[in-house]
Enzyme design. Structure first.
Site, PDB file in Angstrom:
ATOM      1  N   HIS A   7     -10.771  -5.111   4.817  1.00  0.00           N
ATOM      2  CA  HIS A   7     -10.593  -3.877   5.615  1.00  0.00           C
ATOM      3  C   HIS A   7     -10.978  -2.650   4.827  1.00  0.00           C
ATOM      4  O   HIS A   7     -10.110  -1.924   4.367  1.00  0.00           O
ATOM      5  CB  HIS A   7      -9.149  -3.750   6.082  1.00  0.00           C
ATOM      6  CG  HIS A   7      -8.990  -2.845   7.260  1.00  0.00           C
ATOM      7  ND1 HIS A   7      -8.743  -1.493   7.134  1.00  0.00           N
ATOM      8  CD2 HIS A   7      -9.049  -3.090   8.587  1.00  0.00           C
ATOM      9  CE1 HIS A   7      -8.626  -0.961   8.342  1.00  0.00           C
ATOM     10  NE2 HIS A   7      -8.810  -1.894   9.233  1.00  0.00           N
ATOM     11  N   ILE A  26      -9.998   0.878   3.323  1.00  0.00           N
ATOM     12  CA  ILE A  26      -8.978   1.797   3.822  1.00  0.00           C
ATOM     13  C   ILE A  26      -7.783   0.989   4.327  1.00  0.00           C
ATOM     14  O   ILE A  26      -7.933  -0.136   4.805  1.00  0.00           O
ATOM     15  CB  ILE A  26      -9.504   2.736   4.930  1.00  0.00           C
ATOM     16  CG1 ILE A  26      -9.921   1.963   6.177  1.00  0.00           C
ATOM     17  CG2 ILE A  26     -10.633   3.597   4.416  1.00  0.00           C
ATOM     18  CD1 ILE A  26     -10.199   2.850   7.380  1.00  0.00           C
ATOM     19  N   GLY A  75      -4.426   1.179   9.975  1.00  0.00           N
ATOM     20  CA  GLY A  75      -3.525   2.096  10.667  1.00  0.00           C
ATOM     21  C   GLY A  75      -2.202   1.456  11.049  1.00  0.00           C
ATOM     22  O   GLY A  75      -1.155   2.102  10.995  1.00  0.00           O
ATOM     23  N   VAL A  76      -2.242   0.185  11.444  1.00  0.00           N
ATOM     24  CA  VAL A  76      -0.990  -0.477  11.829  1.00  0.00           C
ATOM     25  C   VAL A  76      -0.035  -0.572  10.643  1.00  0.00           C
ATOM     26  O   VAL A  76       1.184  -0.521  10.818  1.00  0.00           O
ATOM     27  CB  VAL A  76      -1.226  -1.865  12.450  1.00  0.00           C
ATOM     28  CG1 VAL A  76      -1.959  -1.746  13.773  1.00  0.00           C
ATOM     29  CG2 VAL A  76      -1.959  -2.800  11.519  1.00  0.00           C
ATOM     30  N   GLU A  78       3.628   0.924  10.296  1.00  0.00           N
ATOM     31  CA  GLU A  78       4.727   0.070   9.817  1.00  0.00           C
ATOM     32  C   GLU A  78       5.464   0.729   8.655  1.00  0.00           C
ATOM     33  O   GLU A  78       6.690   0.654   8.568  1.00  0.00           O
ATOM     34  CB  GLU A  78       4.200  -1.304   9.409  1.00  0.00           C
ATOM     35  CG  GLU A  78       5.268  -2.249   8.894  1.00  0.00           C
ATOM     36  CD  GLU A  78       6.329  -2.652   9.912  1.00  0.00           C
ATOM     37  OE1 GLU A  78       7.439  -3.026   9.481  1.00  0.00           O
ATOM     38  OE2 GLU A  78       6.059  -2.606  11.125  1.00  0.00           O
TER      39      GLU A  78
END
Length: 149
Positions: free
Chosen positions: A47, A53, A56-57, A61
């Site tokens: 990723h 990076i 986003g999840v 979290e």
């Protein structure tokens, strides 16, 4: 609050524990926490391989776990509440208005902050954000509820 105290209050464990340290908190009000993003994270190779990076999840979290810690220490501080032997779980039930302003990368230290907005019919509503070096990375409204562990 160091790693051991965090592990006593959150059920998450590596590789899914997203809060390394709590810098400051005021029960019923706010929390400030840190997360050090490492190049050895399990998501790093994929990723993205050319420009790594943090997903986003995982940022969301991280904020949710900080909110869960704030909910826990708020319950702990209530004079009429006896905490059970097994810590209660705070489940994420909603994410509102999530915004991603800049990426977080390996080597970054995430400064996670959350403020308790209110509790409505068992739903805890928070305003949370993550900054890196004073620059906003992401922000969201986080909703959680307490369940049995």
């Amino acid at each position: 609050m160091g790693p051991e105290a965090i592990r006593e209050r959150l059920p998450h464990r590596y590789p899914f524990l997203m809060v390394d340290q709590v810098v400051d908190y005021t029960p019923g009000e706010s929390i400030s926490a840190l997360r050090n993003v490492s190049a050895s994270e399990p998501w790093v190779p994929g990723h993205f391989p050319e420009k790594t990076i943090m997903p986003g999840v995982l940022l969301v979290e991280s904020m949710a776990q900080a909110c869960g810690l704030l909910a826990y220490v708020t319950r702990e501080a209530e004079p009429d509440v006896e905490m059970p032997a097994t810590p209660p779980l705070f489940y994420l039930v909603g994410v509102d208005e999530a915004r991603f302003k800049q990426p977080a990368c390996p080597g970054d230290q995430l400064a996670i902050s959350a403020r308790l907005d209110r509790v409505v019919r068992g739903i805890w509503l928070f305003k949370a954000r993550i900054e890196v070096n004073g620059r906003l990375v992401t922000s969201a409204g986080i909703r959680c509820t307490m369940g049995a562990s």
